[in-house]
Design an enzyme around this catalytic site. Structure first.
Site, PDB file in Angstrom:
ATOM      1  N   THR A   1      28.395 -23.869   1.278  1.00 20.30           N
ATOM      2  CA  THR A   1      27.302 -23.002   1.722  1.00 20.30           C
ATOM      3  C   THR A   1      27.628 -21.538   1.411  1.00 20.30           C
ATOM      4  OG1 THR A   1      26.829 -24.545   3.491  1.00 20.30           O
ATOM      5  CG2 THR A   1      25.912 -22.348   3.734  1.00 20.30           C
TER       6      THR A   1
ATOM      7  N   ILE B   1      33.909 -33.066   1.271  1.00 23.31           N
ATOM      8  CA  ILE B   1      33.296 -34.080   2.147  1.00 23.31           C
ATOM      9  C   ILE B   1      33.578 -35.483   1.608  1.00 23.31           C
ATOM     10  CG2 ILE B   1      31.168 -34.825   3.300  1.00 23.31           C
ATOM     11  CD1 ILE B   1      32.008 -31.977   4.063  1.00 23.31           C
TER      12      ILE B   1
ATOM     13  N   HIS C   1      27.065 -20.820  -2.199  1.00 24.46           N
ATOM     14  CA  HIS C   1      25.646 -20.560  -2.513  1.00 24.46           C
ATOM     15  C   HIS C   1      25.294 -19.107  -2.209  1.00 24.46           C
ATOM     16  CE1 HIS C   1      24.279 -24.611  -3.434  1.00 24.46           C
ATOM     17  NE2 HIS C   1      24.951 -25.070  -2.397  1.00 24.46           N
TER      18      HIS C   1
HETATM   19 ZN    ZN Z   1      30.446 -25.586   5.856  1.00 19.88          ZN
END
Ligand code: ZN
Ligand code: ZN
Length: 377
Positions: free
Chosen positions: A44, A180, A47
């Site tokens: 994030t 992840i 980005h």
């Molecule tokens: Zn995060």
């Protein structure tokens, strides 16, 4: 004059990040002030660093980034009851409203009024961060060092996606070995998957997949069109029981639906940048597939499972911490993340030094809970 602190900020609506001195925040009545010991960089943040379409729509500069962190509580607002100065904490990054349908039915991770730390409100890439008491999560310092405690937030995403399924004795394929995906490999290994296949396009990430417990790794860039057939052959000629799509790449999403066995499960977690075409008849209906699209973590169910996996040493995340950095290295670190050659990068805003806590502020009496039993940490 307000005391100042350092912070990593999106100062203007443009690519990049800057390190600035800003006033140290003051907690409101229901907030706590946390001295940040470690904060980790996430996709994030990447980005926002790049200033892509999503961040241009969502982010309102100036803003301090950072939603994954841990640290020591150094001040509490007047109405704070269960958290004390000196406690070693992390936080759920989603500050939810508590009043909407989702919040009131145990689905706060889908609250439409969510404010995310470092996205919608001031974040933790700073010496200090203010967060509401209700999102605080208490850690055991003897079991979780700061560079691991900060990873609970992203690790929770993988815990949520992975433990939503019975994996024991199953063949699992994880598409995409970003953080992840690598977390998911470690969890699948811990809960007894029969075989764990992992794929990526970068050799470094595939090697980390093996470290985390993958029984076999596949380089999707090298295999190209033969990927599906190669995986099926590796599984004794059968499709895979459960496929976790963690990359968001259109080609990997297509692979997920082709490589899963009839009656198997596909979990979509990676976020594609654009709409993806799927042959619903051939690859979903005629296969009797179970498809789940998941996002976020269950607040706080997932945190309890995360604690068990990390504090108990069930999953070891140490191989996934690629680097620790100071404030000034932030733009280089973002370059490195962007190249895909690093897994988790951890910022140490206070140089790894413990918080100085005035002795008298430790003496607030804890408020007993209703049952009178010790407050569950
Ligand atoms: Zn995060
Ligand atoms: Zn809500």
């Amino acid at each position: 004059m307000a005391e100042m602190m350092r912070a990593i900020r999106k100062a203007t609506a443009a690519p990049g990040l800057v390190v600035e001195d800003v006033p140290r925040p003051t907690p409101g009545p229901e907030d706590v002030l946390v001295y940040v010991e470690a904060a980790s960089l996430c996709g994030t943040d990447l980005h926002i660093w790049k200033w892509d379409d999503w961040s241009q729509r969502r982010i309102k500069p100036p803003l301090t980034l950072g939603h994954e962190f841990c640290g020591t509580v150094v001040a509490c607002g007047d109405k704070v009851r269960q958290v004390q100065v000196g406690e070693y904490v992390s936080a759920e990054s989603h500050v939810t409203c508590g009043m909407c349908y989702q919040c009131r039915t145990g689905q706060a991770h889908m609250c439409p009024n969510t404010e995310i730390l470092g996205v919608d409100r001031e974040g933790a890439f700073a010496n200090y961060v203010v967060v509401p008491e209700k999102v605080i999560w208490k850690n055991d310092r003897t079991k979780l060092p700061p560079d691991i405690a900060t990873l609970q937030e992203p690790f929770g995403n993988a815990v949520f996606a992975t433990l939503a399924h019975e994996l024991a004795g199953q063949t699992v394929l994880v598409l995409g070995c970003g953080p992840i995906g690598l977390f998911a490999v470690g969890i699948a290994k811990a809960v007894g998957a029969k075989a764990i296949f992992a794929s990526d396009i970068r050799p470094k990430r595939l090697a980390l997949g093996e470290t985390m417990g993958a029984t076999r790794v596949f380089n999707a860039a090298e295999l190209g069109e033969s990927m599906v057939q190669t995986v099926v052959e590796a599984n004794g000629g059968y499709g895979v029981d459960i496929v976790f799509e963690m990359s968001g790449a259109a080609s990997a999403i297509t692979t997920a639906f082709r490589v899963v066995r009839n009656g198997g499960e596909v979990i979509l977690f990676g976020i594609p940048a654009k709409p993806v075409e799927i042959d619903v008849a051939e690859n979903m209906i005629f296969k009797n597939l179970t498809v789940r699209a998941l996002n976020g973590r269950r607040i706080f169910d997932t945190w309890y499972k995360t604690r068990w996996l990390l504090e108990g040493g069930v999953v070891d995340l140490r191989p996934l911490v690629s680097k620790t950095i100071g404030f000034e290295e932030i733009n280089d670190a973002m370059e490195l993340l962007s190249s895909g050659e690093a897994c988790k990068i951890v910022l140490l805003p206070n140089g790894g030094k413990p918080a100085a806590i005035p002795e008298r502020s430790r003496q607030r009496e804890p408020v007993p809970n209703i049952t009178g039993a010790p407050v569950h940490r």
